[in-house]
Enzyme design. Structure first.
Site, PDB file in Angstrom:
ATOM      1  CB  ALA A   1      37.284   6.080 -88.372  1.00  0.00           C
TER       2      ALA A   1
ATOM      3  CG  HIS B   1      36.796  14.996 -79.373  1.00  0.00           C
ATOM      4  ND1 HIS B   1      35.508  14.700 -79.732  1.00  0.00           N
ATOM      5  CD2 HIS B   1      37.592  14.282 -80.204  1.00  0.00           C
ATOM      6  CE1 HIS B   1      35.518  13.851 -80.747  1.00  0.00           C
ATOM      7  NE2 HIS B   1      36.780  13.577 -81.044  1.00  0.00           N
TER       8      HIS B   1
END
Length: 167
Positions: free
Chosen positions: A10, A49
């Site tokens: 992560a 994103h």
């Protein structure tokens, strides 16, 4: 044609690395998103994103039918699948045969004409989960990653934003 798998933990920098790789190929890159905005936090992640990528990407939202999406987008720019781990989670939640779907993907990858860059999480480096569901998911993710890595031309492991070439 190139099939590239990028894995890591992560926040390791794997998505940014995959975006750079996808943009290195000619044509407009296609972002194949497997995430679904089921809550406000995920909605915010998706927005961040998108903002980071900018407007040069063609976007496809594909929570389940990944092999079909790759077939439909083949022949143009590179396709970035982000991420296989969420796709696996979606398959399990939908009670689909994840091992069959992973085998279908591994079989389809060598036939792609346009590059495919896939992001996946390495979930097997931590402690053994304390419940059966989490252990089952960890095991499925490990098996999926092995299968797709076997079909890939290149595999990278990203740690602290730094890629290490594995294959």
């Amino acid at each position: 044609m190139a099939v590239i798998l990028i894995t890591g933990g992560a926040r390791s920098g794997k998505s940014r690395r995959a975006e750079l790789r996808a943009c290195s190929f000619p044509g407009h890159p296609v972002y194949v998103a497997t995430a679904e905005a089921l809550d406000a936090e995920m909605d915010d992640r998706i927005a961040r994103h998108r903002e980071r990528r900018g407007g040069d990407w063609i976007e496809r939202e594909v929570p389940l039918d990944l092999v079909e999406a790759l077939a439909e987008t083949d022949g143009g720019g590179a396709r970035l699948v982000d991420c296989l781990t969420l796709w696996l989670s979606n398959l399990l939640h939908a009670e689909r045969d994840w091992s069959r779907e992973v085998a279908r993907l591994a079989d389809a990858l060598p036939r792609q004409r346009s590059p495919v860059i896939m992001v996946t999480n390495e979930v097997g480096l931590g402690i053994v989960p304390d419940n059966a569901l989490a252990r089952s998911f960890r095991d499925a993710a490990g098996l999926m990653n092995q299968s797709i890595a076997g079909a890939a031309d290149e595999v990278e492991f990203v740690v602290a934003g730094l890629p290490m070439k594995l294959k």
